[in-house]
Scaffold this motif. Structure first.
Motif, mmCIF file in Angstrom:
data_model
loop_
_atom_site.group_PDB
_atom_site.id
_atom_site.type_symbol
_atom_site.label_atom_id
_atom_site.label_comp_id
_atom_site.label_asym_id
_atom_site.label_seq_id
_atom_site.Cartn_x
_atom_site.Cartn_y
_atom_site.Cartn_z
ATOM 1 N N PHE A 22 77.961 17.952 78.020
ATOM 2 C CA PHE A 22 79.281 17.380 77.686
ATOM 3 C C PHE A 22 80.055 18.249 76.704
ATOM 4 C CE2 PHE A 22 76.608 15.210 74.471
ATOM 5 C CZ PHE A 22 77.376 15.368 73.314
ATOM 6 N N TYR A 23 79.315 19.017 75.905
ATOM 7 C CA TYR A 23 79.978 19.936 74.952
ATOM 8 C C TYR A 23 80.880 20.893 75.719
ATOM 9 C CZ TYR A 23 79.968 22.258 70.360
ATOM 10 O OH TYR A 23 80.314 22.744 69.125
ATOM 11 N N SER A 24 80.395 21.340 76.866
ATOM 12 C CA SER A 24 81.139 22.285 77.682
ATOM 13 C C SER A 24 82.418 21.656 78.232
ATOM 14 C CB SER A 24 80.228 22.769 78.810
ATOM 15 O OG SER A 24 80.960 23.482 79.754
ATOM 16 N N ILE A 72 76.429 28.642 72.617
ATOM 17 C CA ILE A 72 75.389 29.663 72.771
ATOM 18 C C ILE A 72 74.088 29.196 72.114
ATOM 19 C CG2 ILE A 72 74.718 31.978 71.981
ATOM 20 C CD1 ILE A 72 77.776 32.671 72.276
ATOM 21 N N SER A 73 74.221 28.593 70.933
ATOM 22 C CA SER A 73 73.007 28.171 70.225
ATOM 23 C C SER A 73 72.378 26.939 70.869
ATOM 24 C CB SER A 73 73.291 27.927 68.744
ATOM 25 O OG SER A 73 73.853 26.661 68.542
ATOM 26 N N LEU A 74 73.118 26.283 71.763
ATOM 27 C CA LEU A 74 72.514 25.171 72.500
ATOM 28 C C LEU A 74 71.743 25.671 73.725
ATOM 29 C CD1 LEU A 74 75.520 22.701 72.292
ATOM 30 C CD2 LEU A 74 73.218 22.175 71.509
ATOM 31 N N SER A 82 76.608 28.559 64.670
ATOM 32 C CA SER A 82 76.019 27.450 65.397
ATOM 33 C C SER A 82 76.514 26.108 64.860
ATOM 34 C CB SER A 82 74.496 27.510 65.290
ATOM 35 O OG SER A 82 73.927 26.303 65.753
ATOM 36 N N ALA A 83 76.527 25.986 63.539
ATOM 37 C CA ALA A 83 76.853 24.691 62.927
ATOM 38 C C ALA A 83 78.328 24.332 63.100
ATOM 39 C CB ALA A 83 76.473 24.704 61.449
ATOM 40 N N VAL A 84 79.219 25.280 62.792
ATOM 41 C CA VAL A 84 80.646 24.972 62.873
ATOM 42 C C VAL A 84 81.086 25.026 64.321
ATOM 43 C CG1 VAL A 84 82.962 25.705 62.226
ATOM 44 C CG2 VAL A 84 81.104 25.857 60.566
ATOM 45 N N GLY A 85 81.557 23.922 64.807
ATOM 46 C CA GLY A 85 81.966 23.885 66.212
ATOM 47 C C GLY A 85 82.812 22.653 66.469
ATOM 48 N N LEU A 86 82.732 22.160 67.692
ATOM 49 C CA LEU A 86 83.511 20.984 68.052
ATOM 50 C C LEU A 86 83.115 19.787 67.188
ATOM 51 C CD1 LEU A 86 83.325 21.421 71.921
ATOM 52 C CD2 LEU A 86 85.332 21.757 70.469
ATOM 53 N N GLY A 87 81.861 19.793 66.725
ATOM 54 C CA GLY A 87 81.397 18.703 65.874
ATOM 55 C C GLY A 87 82.276 18.534 64.644
ATOM 56 N N ASN A 88 82.727 19.638 64.081
ATOM 57 C CA ASN A 88 83.520 19.570 62.858
ATOM 58 C C ASN A 88 84.965 19.190 63.124
ATOM 59 O OD1 ASN A 88 81.373 21.676 62.851
ATOM 60 N ND2 ASN A 88 81.733 21.486 60.666
ATOM 61 N N PHE A 91 73.138 15.334 61.663
ATOM 62 C CA PHE A 91 72.250 16.220 62.423
ATOM 63 C C PHE A 91 73.048 17.083 63.388
ATOM 64 C CE2 PHE A 91 69.011 13.170 61.087
ATOM 65 C CZ PHE A 91 67.960 14.015 60.810
ATOM 66 N N PHE A 92 73.979 16.434 64.098
ATOM 67 C CA PHE A 92 74.750 17.151 65.116
ATOM 68 C C PHE A 92 75.539 18.298 64.485
ATOM 69 C CE2 PHE A 92 78.398 17.844 67.894
ATOM 70 C CZ PHE A 92 77.833 17.830 69.150
ATOM 71 N N THR A 93 76.235 18.002 63.410
ATOM 72 C CA THR A 93 77.142 19.002 62.852
ATOM 73 C C THR A 93 76.385 20.157 62.207
ATOM 74 O OG1 THR A 93 79.165 19.295 61.563
ATOM 75 C CG2 THR A 93 77.474 17.914 60.580
ATOM 76 N N LEU A 94 75.183 19.907 61.704
ATOM 77 C CA LEU A 94 74.403 20.995 61.096
ATOM 78 C C LEU A 94 73.471 21.656 62.107
ATOM 79 C CD1 LEU A 94 73.446 19.427 57.612
ATOM 80 C CD2 LEU A 94 75.252 21.091 58.095
ATOM 81 N N SER A 95 73.578 21.285 63.370
ATOM 82 C CA SER A 95 72.701 21.825 64.424
ATOM 83 C C SER A 95 71.226 21.588 64.114
ATOM 84 C CB SER A 95 72.922 23.329 64.630
ATOM 85 O OG SER A 95 74.226 23.599 65.031
ATOM 86 N N LEU A 96 70.905 20.381 63.659
ATOM 87 C CA LEU A 96 69.516 20.074 63.301
ATOM 88 C C LEU A 96 68.859 19.177 64.335
ATOM 89 C CD1 LEU A 96 69.934 19.349 59.503
ATOM 90 C CD2 LEU A 96 69.171 21.452 60.621
HETATM 91 N N1 TRP Z 1 76.692 21.935 65.364
HETATM 92 C C1 TRP Z 1 77.523 22.131 66.516
HETATM 93 C C2 TRP Z 1 78.855 21.446 66.269
HETATM 94 O O1 TRP Z 1 79.047 20.863 65.244
HETATM 95 C C3 TRP Z 1 76.874 21.625 67.779
HETATM 96 C C4 TRP Z 1 75.535 22.224 67.979
HETATM 97 C C5 TRP Z 1 75.263 23.513 68.247
HETATM 98 C C6 TRP Z 1 74.291 21.586 67.865
HETATM 99 N N2 TRP Z 1 73.932 23.709 68.309
HETATM 100 C C7 TRP Z 1 73.310 22.558 68.072
HETATM 101 C C8 TRP Z 1 73.924 20.288 67.579
HETATM 102 C C9 TRP Z 1 71.965 22.231 68.006
HETATM 103 C C10 TRP Z 1 72.562 19.963 67.530
HETATM 104 C C11 TRP Z 1 71.608 20.917 67.705
HETATM 105 O O2 TRP Z 1 79.721 21.491 67.092
#
Ligand code: TRP
Length: 470
Positions: free
Chosen positions: A124-126, A342-344, A38-44, A245-250
């Motif tokens: 927008f992530y999509s 998926i986690s979103l 969930s955490a590692v994604g486009l954010g990183n 927050f975004f990158t850690l999915s918080l």
């Molecule tokens: N953390 C993801 C990223 O860095 C994006 C993400 C997935 C997210 N699930 C989340 C951000 C929930 C906030 C809350 O790409």
């Protein structure tokens, strides 16, 4: 993510009414995989380098790292703890805890913010996930080999200027996410993540290796790690906090949902720290891969959301077997984005199932459909509506397209707000005894964590908000 149906015994001290049928993660490792997925994604890989470039480098990176350490990790611990304590979906976990301890039920708002943020972010992530899909073809066709920075830039602008291509890949990405969510997240994903994440890591290392040969590695390292505070603005601090927050999915109760499956004997602190360190490591590697290429080719670090699509193809165009590695890289980027996507969607679907009594397939189609439709606005922001800035009369939002606004509002406002509520709930509302039991830290470490969620995080988020409003 494998959730075994055994282990209900370890749930004996969970709240009454929390049902044993939900099952638990098969191991600490399984939880780490799912949370890391969930955490590692486009954010990183996509967002971290470009916001770092836009905000001047080193000082921004330092603030971001501080936000991860001081705000992110403690909030992740709080989310996982609340989830495990409640043993249900976020909204119901909080409801259970509030009912049992006779607290105000309005705390369910945390879950509502999560659902709203999920809709807006995934839309927008999509679209960006779609860029990654499109680049698999671009790279595999070999058309990047030996290209100049101008040519690579033109390929990217060509993609953005074409709404129908963007729509196609946005649709493909959303459907991929919906398929997994509709079938239930619990099969196959764990194995996929455990192979694909390390592979992504290795490929990133390869690009960093290539970047070292450009002769601009030192300059890039200095850009990332030598803080120049004259380049840091108050909005930069807000972006750093929001990105943590975004990158850690918080801030969206995702970690709460995952935490509800964590067996009691597993240390919440250790697992949260592991996930955060992996996530931060991937982001820093992405920075070290991209900025040497930026400087070696005289590109602009503040180029914006297109940064990785204008730099990485240059590297793949020049390194031996670049077509192969480049293709592989974008495939892995899609997987990283997919597990995050998926986690979103998952929390929204769970919420529809629980609150509205819809079945899983219908919920997925409804939620995914709404996100997809919202995504059209982001697609058009890149071309036909590129000059439309709906809130441009607010100085801070001047020139921001709908896409920019969605990104800004979710990452920098909604997620910190969600995190603030989690901090307040843990710091001021929940029973201290319960939290001590859940976290089982030494008294010193518990107090440190408690002071952070009780005072430091709320004050930090409030200060950053207030400064930016002024
Ligand atoms: N953390 C993801 C990223 O860095 C994006 C993400 C997935 C997210 N699930 C989340 C951000 C929930 C906030 C809350 O790409």
């Amino acid at each position: 993510m494998s959730v075994t149906s055994s282990g209900s015994a370890t749930y004996s001290d969970a709240l009454e009414g929390s049902n044993a049928k939900r099952g638990l993660w098969s191991s600490r490792f399984a939880f780490i995989l799912a949370a890391t997925g969930s955490a590692v994604g486009l954010g990183n890989i996509w967002k971290f380098p470009y916001v770092t470039g836009e905000n001047g480098g080193g000082a921004f990176v330092l603030v971001y790292l501080l936000c991860i350490a001081i705000v992110g990790i403690p909030i992740m611990m709080a989310e996982v703890m609340i989830g495990r304590r409640g043993g249900r979906s976020p909204v119901n976990s909080i409801r259970l805890i509030t009912e049992r301890d006779r607290l105000n039920p309005a705390w369910k708002l945390v879950g509502a913010i999560g659902v709203l943020a999920g809709f807006l972010i995934l839309s927008f992530y999509s679209v960006i996930g779609g860029w990654a899909i499109s680049y698999v073809g671009t790279t595999a066709s070999g058309q990047l080999a030996g290209q100049s920075a101008e040519a690579v830039g033109a390929i990217f602008s060509g993609l953005l200027s074409n709404p129908s291509t963007l729509m196609l890949w946005h649709t493909v990405f959303m459907v991929l996410v919906m398929i997994v969510v509709a079938r239930g997240v619990r099969s196959g994903l764990e194995r996929a993540v455990s192979i694909l994440m390390p592979a992504l890591f290795v490929l990133l290392l390869m690009v960093v290796g290539y970047a070292m040969t450009t002769g601009h590695f030192g300059q890039a390292a200095a850009f990332l790690f030598q803080p120049d505070f004259s380049k840091l603005t108050t909005s930069g601090v807000l972006v750093a906090l929001g990105h943590a927050f975004f990158t850690l999915s918080l801030g969206m109760a995702v970690m709460m949902a995952y935490g509800s499956y964590l067996p009691k004997k597993i240390s919440i602190a250790k697992t949260s720290i592991t996930v955060s360190v992996i996530d931060t490591g991937v982001a820093l590697l992405a920075g070290l891969a991209i900025f040497p290429i930026v400087f070696a080719n005289g590109l602009e670090p503040g180029a914006g959301p297109g940064l990785i699509f204008q730099t990485l193809p240059l590297a793949f165009g020049q390194m031996p077997m670049g077509t192969l590695f480049g293709t592989l890289f974008f495939v892995l980027l899609i997987f990283a984005a997919w597990t995050s996507g998926i986690s979103l969607l998952e929390p929204i679907v769970e919420w529809l199932e629980e609150q509205k009594g819809m079945n899983r397939t219908i919920s997925t189609i409804a939620a995914g459909g709404v996100c997809w439709a919202l995504g059209i606005a982001s697609v058009l922001s890149l071309n036909l509506w590129a000059d439309v800035a709906p809130l441009g009369f607010i100085p801070m939002l001047e020139g921001k397209t709908i896409f920019d606004l969605l990104d800004f509002f979710t990452a920098n406002i909604l997620l910190p707000l969600g995190g603030l509520l989690v901090a307040l709930f843990a710091g001021w509302v929940m029973s201290r005894q319960a939290m001590e039991n859940e976290l089982s830290l030494s008294p010193t470490m518990f107090n440190l964590w408690f002071i952070i969620v009780r005072f430091v995080t709320p004050v930090a988020v409030a200060i950053v908000f207030i400064y930016n409003l002024m």
